[in-house]
Design a protein around this motif. Structure first.
Motif, PDB file in Angstrom:
ATOM      1  N   THR A 104     -18.412 162.234  95.522  1.00 59.66           N
ATOM      2  CA  THR A 104     -18.428 162.004  96.835  1.00 59.66           C
ATOM      3  C   THR A 104     -19.387 161.235  97.580  1.00 59.66           C
ATOM      4  OG1 THR A 104     -18.736 164.266  95.494  1.00 59.66           O
ATOM      5  CG2 THR A 104     -19.392 163.787  98.369  1.00 59.66           C
ATOM      6  N   ARG A 118     -12.145 163.441 104.135  1.00 58.00           N
ATOM      7  CA  ARG A 118     -12.106 164.523 104.642  1.00 58.00           C
ATOM      8  C   ARG A 118     -12.323 164.868 106.417  1.00 58.00           C
ATOM      9  NH1 ARG A 118     -16.665 168.866 101.990  1.00 58.00           N
ATOM     10  NH2 ARG A 118     -15.619 169.979 103.478  1.00 58.00           N
ATOM     11  N   TYR A 138     -15.944 162.321 102.243  1.00 61.68           N
ATOM     12  CA  TYR A 138     -14.716 161.823 101.215  1.00 61.68           C
ATOM     13  C   TYR A 138     -15.359 162.549  99.663  1.00 61.68           C
ATOM     14  CZ  TYR A 138     -11.936 158.366  97.720  1.00 61.68           C
ATOM     15  OH  TYR A 138     -10.732 157.684  97.595  1.00 61.68           O
TER      16      TYR A 138
END
Length: 399
Positions: free
Chosen positions: A378, A398, A392
């Motif tokens: 993450t 994202r 991400y």
């Protein structure tokens, strides 16, 4: 191996990439150096023919074989390690572009060479790289590179040469009717993603995975880059951060072949921007000598993420060119110890002096070593104003 049709497509892709890497496309009268390892001769010939057809002056240079490299680094005197051949600087100052065709015949032939010899030679060649960097900042130079399948690469990646060649063809779209059109499409999609990242207003990024907990400060006047033409293939999106804001632990789960050495399981601990502890499951001595090469070698020059939706690379290829663009299940994050990329400066390239680079935290070093992590991770952006946003995870941005 690659077919003649694939070789011709490869050459076309490389010229497209070289044009993309420059401020303006090549024109008749420009000078380009083509440097190749011996196994890549057929590709060198195709690239040469395409450049010649465009009216470009070509300086062709075959690189030393692995046996030559072993002889040089094993027995060279300090004077030989530091020597600059007559005319080399003159050619460097005249180049408008370079194409590098990598086809290593061995990946570990320098394993028993004193790493200090490698560092000495790298430091001696840094003035040549500085000239090319200055020309690139002025919009006068561009470069690209690619990989040719060899027995050494295939064996290290656990494949046959034919399978390795097919992986290259797939990753570079040589199996498509119009590879250049495919790359133009990737270029357009990545450009949108870069604009989104630039607009986030991020101050720093925290990367968290099973073995990584690292914070990277973005720095002032930065822009993200990706699919710049410099590497074929290339799917990564990267930035050169302010090295002074690097804190925490980074781990490279992907092995690395570097300067004829094999290094595995690299773990780096950063404090106040510098590596304070460097360990490796294999190749630790080489790692530590590389980190001590010069003051900038213990600092980061690049932070990068690859979206698994873009990259078709889904297996270890035993070369950074492919492994730093790994897509797979979780995508990848990689950072580079050493030299930064001035192109990630968001202002006018011509104003990016050495003094300004230092003020903004752009790193300088004779080293640039990409270290890749493919774990599930993450990445959280810490934004101006105090908010946080996951940008991400699960191998994808994202947006």
């Amino acid at each position: 191996m690659l077919t003649q049709t694939e070789i011709e497509k490869y050459a076309e892709v490389l010229l497209w990439a070289l044009d993309v890497s420059r401020a303006e496309p090549l024109r008749a009268g420009n000078t380009v150096a083509v440097r190749w390892d011996m196994p890549a001769l057929s590709l060198a010939e195709a690239v040469y023919a395409n450049l010649h057809e465009r009216g470009v002056h070509v300086a062709q240079r075959m690189k030393p074989t692995s046996t030559m490299e072993k002889t040089f680094y094993s027995s060279a005197s300090r004077a030989q390690l530091e020597h600059q051949l007559p005319g080399e600087m003159e050619l460097t100052r005249a180049l408008d572009g370079s194409v590098y065709l990598l086809a290593p015949q061995s990946l570990t032939h320098l394993a028993d060479v004193d790493p200090e010899n490698l560092s000495t030679a790298a430091r001696a060649r840094k003035p040549l790289r500085d000239v090319l960097e200055e020309r690139e900042q002025a919009g006068l130079f561009g470069w690209t590179l690619c990989m040719w399948p060899t027995e050494a690469l295939a064996k290290s990646a656990g494949m046959s040469v034919d399978d390795y060649a097919r992986e290259i063809a797939r990753a570079c779209y040589l199996n498509k009717a119009d590879p250049v059109a495919e790359w133009r499409g990737v270029h357009a999609r990545v450009k949108e993603l870069r604009a989104w990242l630039d607009g986030l207003g991020a101050e720093s990024f925290r990367v968290e995975s099973e073995h990584v907990d690292l914070t990277v400060r973005l720095g002032e006047l930065r822009r993200w880059l990706g699919v710049t033409g410099h590497n074929i293939p290339s799917f990564e999106i990267y930035v050169s951060p302010d090295w002074r804001g690097t804190q925490g632990v980074y781990y490279a789960d992907q092995p690395s072949f570097r300067s004829g050495n094999y290094v595995r399981g690299v773990r780096l601990e950063f404090k106040d921007g510098r590596v304070v502890d460097a360990e490796a499951e294999q190749g630790g001595e080489f790692l530590r000598k590389q980190v001590a090469m010069d003051p900038g070698a213990s600092r980061i020059g690049e932070f990068s993420l690859t979206d698994s939706r873009f990259s078709p690379i889904d297996r270890f290829m035993a070369t950074t060119l492919f492994d730093e663009n790994y897509g797979g299940t979780h995508g990848n994050c990689h950072l580079a110890l050493g030299a930064s990329y001035p192109g990630t400066y968001a202002g006018q390239q011509s104003e990016l002096s050495t003094l300004l680079k230092d003020e903004l935290g752009f790193n300088s070093s004779a080293l640039h070593w990409d270290l890749v992590n493919t774990e599930a991770k993450t990445v959280t952006a810490h934004l101006r104003g105090g908010e946080t946003r996951v940008i991400y995870e699960n191998g994808q941005f994202r947006m």
